[in-house]
Design an enzyme around this catalytic site. Structure first.
Site, PDB file in Angstrom:
ATOM      1  N   ALA A 114       0.834  -1.214   0.000  1.00 46.16           N
ATOM      2  CA  ALA A 114       0.000   0.000   0.000  1.00 46.16           C
ATOM      3  C   ALA A 114       0.860   1.251   0.000  1.00 46.16           C
ATOM      4  CB  ALA A 114      -0.943   0.001   1.208  1.00 46.16           C
ATOM      5  N   ASP A 151      18.573   7.161  -7.104  1.00 48.74           N
ATOM      6  CA  ASP A 151      18.065   5.986  -6.391  1.00 48.74           C
ATOM      7  C   ASP A 151      19.151   5.022  -5.947  1.00 48.74           C
ATOM      8  OD1 ASP A 151      15.588   7.027  -6.901  1.00 48.74           O
ATOM      9  OD2 ASP A 151      14.812   5.302  -8.012  1.00 48.74           O
ATOM     10  N   MET A 162      13.719   7.653  -2.842  1.00 52.41           N
ATOM     11  CA  MET A 162      13.814   7.305  -4.269  1.00 52.41           C
ATOM     12  C   MET A 162      12.799   8.130  -5.046  1.00 52.41           C
ATOM     13  SD  MET A 162      14.492   3.210  -4.279  1.00 52.41           S
ATOM     14  CE  MET A 162      16.112   2.547  -3.840  1.00 52.41           C
ATOM     15  N   ALA A 169      12.368  11.099  -8.292  1.00 53.19           N
ATOM     16  CA  ALA A 169      13.006  11.646  -9.493  1.00 53.19           C
ATOM     17  C   ALA A 169      13.585  13.033  -9.241  1.00 53.19           C
ATOM     18  CB  ALA A 169      11.997  11.698 -10.640  1.00 53.19           C
ATOM     19  N   HIS A 170      12.832  13.868  -8.514  1.00 52.80           N
ATOM     20  CA  HIS A 170      13.292  15.245  -8.308  1.00 52.80           C
ATOM     21  C   HIS A 170      14.465  15.326  -7.332  1.00 52.80           C
ATOM     22  CE1 HIS A 170       9.595  14.302  -6.075  1.00 52.80           C
ATOM     23  NE2 HIS A 170      10.102  14.972  -5.065  1.00 52.80           N
ATOM     24  N   HIS A 210      -8.478  34.742  -5.040  1.00 48.78           N
ATOM     25  CA  HIS A 210      -9.756  34.085  -4.776  1.00 48.78           C
ATOM     26  C   HIS A 210     -10.556  34.010  -6.073  1.00 48.78           C
ATOM     27  CE1 HIS A 210     -13.490  33.039  -2.728  1.00 48.78           C
ATOM     28  NE2 HIS A 210     -14.095  33.963  -3.483  1.00 48.78           N
TER      29      HIS A 210
END
Length: 462
Positions: A177, A309, A315, A317-318, A441
């Site tokens: 999960a 990674d 882990m 990407a950015h 707004h």
């Protein structure tokens, strides 16, 4: 033998960004990639294709559940799965070709093939060996599986196989999960699959804010996903067209089975460093199989760097991109910087989930005095108009100084809204600074301002 200032091994978000930045800083650069297309896991079989399917399936959900209420009447669209996969593939192609264009623009040589490092200062690709004053390893990660579970990418699939199933399964069991399992589980649930998520822990999305975890699971259940928590998967038996998942419930050790047309194994990822020759090179590794680096992303072997990674840290990407730019700066004799305390994480379900900085659980564990300002999207005019009022914004600030320590958002456009807090945290802002900043707004971003106000005298619309 070609000679370079820098050779980057791997063209994922960390690798291609590192290569581009090196070239921009005046370094003669090459990038090694064995795939037929650039972009690594993220662009080819990860972030980008999954977001395409999330977007397409969300449009279907809107048509089925909200269009009529807005006065948009007509027959609900049917799913042309083949066309949806084509749309996904076109999205991949546009992005990978974009990286190829950027390589040409920045005069970066693409060394096609799989790379290894026979010795410091040399990279072997196929039969050719190239010299490099500096090497950046950006080889990313691969799928991590469980004992007793064999992935065949047909009946038992990883995220890669889940992105190209020949048809939408009637029953899908997701093991894990975490982010990947819940995103792809959401896709197939919207497309009509009966989705059951089996998780070892008692909560979803490990490491996230506890209140977000509970709200998120509740909203996903409302959308039709079923959850079996506290369950240890013992094995998966793949048959010709179906699979059987066996698991033990931790609370009473009872053993149960689940039938599925497809089983998605989403139990995380592990560093991918196979074939690089790191052991014979003498590169130090961590106990978790990551490449060990210093504060400048350099390994213990001079001139060999590693990012993304395959080293420690989230882990994402950015995060790899930031490290790629930082390592390039270091190699060019500049100062490389990554603020690991301000790296956002996002889950692209609907509603989206985003977080940055500390969770309440972490602050309690540290014994740090803090205050929490929370605002529900139920009080946001734009969210109500768009049938997107589920969720909330929570900002955590130091009790004495009011400095923002973290933020957690579950709601519409959470992945975009979180960056207001990222910028604020980079500048050391207080919650009051955000609260006193005018927000247009009606926008979702007003909910962020209201949460900041809640850290002080209180929100206006709650």
């Amino acid at each position: 033998m070609a000679s370079y200032d820098v050779i980057v091994i791997g063209s994922g978000p960390g690798g291609y960004v590192a290569a581009i930045r090196c070239a921009q800083l005046g370094l003669k650069t090459a990038c090694v990639e064995g795939r037929e297309t650039l972009g690594g896991t993220c662009l080819n079989v990860g972030c980008i294709p999954s977001k395409a399917l999330l977007h397409a399936s969300h449009m279907l959900h809107e048509a089925e559940h909200n269009f009529a209420a807005m006065g948009l009447k007509g027959k609900s669209p049917s799913v042309d799965w083949k066309q949806m996969l084509s749309y996904k593939d076109e999205t991949i192609g546009q992005n990978t070709k974009g990286i190829e264009f950027l390589f040409k623009k920045n005069k970066i040589d693409w060394l096609k093939g799989w790379g290894s490092i026979p010795e410091a200062g040399k990279v072997k690709v196929g039969d050719d060996t190239h010299e490099a004053r500096n090497i950046i390893i950006a080889t990313g990660s691969e799928v991590s599986t469980l004992p007793g579970v064999e992935i065949d990418e047909k009946t038992v699939v990883s995220s890669t196989g889940a992105l190209e199933l020949p048809k939408v399964p009637k029953k899908l069991v997701v093991i894990g999960a975490g982010v990947i399992g819940l995103e792809l589980g959401s896709v197939y649930s919207r497309l009509g699959s009966e989705v059951t998520v089996v998780e070892y822990l008692d909560h979803v999305t490990p490491g996230m804010d506890g209140e977000v975890q509970k709200t998120f699971q509740k909203l996903l259940k409302k959308q039709g996903l079923e959850f079996i928590m506290g369950a240890a998967v013992q094995g998966v038996e793949a048959m010709k067209t179906k699979a059987k998942v066996t698991y033990k419930l931790r609370k009473d050790d009872s053993e149960e089975t689940l039938d599925a047309d497809v089983v998605l194994v989403a139990t995380g990822r592990k560093p991918f460093t196979d074939g690089l020759g790191l052991e014979s090179l003498g590169v130090e590794m961590t106990e978790r199989g990551q490449i060990k680096t210093d504060d400048h992303w350099q390994t213990n072997v001079k001139g060999v760097y590693a990012i993304g990674d395959c080293i420690s840290g989230p882990m994402l990407a950015h995060k790899a991109e930031d490290e790629g730019m930082a390592a390039a700066a270091v190699i060019a004799g500049q100062h490389g910087h990554v603020n690991y305390g301000v790296i956002p994480s996002v889950i692209y379900t609907h509603p989206e989930v985003a977080a940055v900085g500390k969770t309440e659980e972490q602050l309690k564990e540290e014994g740090r005095a803090y205050k929490a300002g929370k605002f529900s999207f139920m009080g946001n005019g734009r969210a109500k108009a768009n049938f997107a009022s589920d969720g909330f914004v929570k900002i955590l600030a130091d009790k004495e100084t009011d400095r923002i320590l973290g933020a957690h958002i579950i709601g519409p456009m959470a992945g975009d809204l979180i960056h207001e807090i990222c910028v604020a945290m980079e500048f050391g802002a207080a919650a009051e600074d955000v609260a006193l900043t005018c927000h247009a707004h009606p926008t979702y971003s007003e909910a962020v301002r209201e949460a900041a106000l809640a850290c002080g005298d209180g929100p206006i619309h709650s």
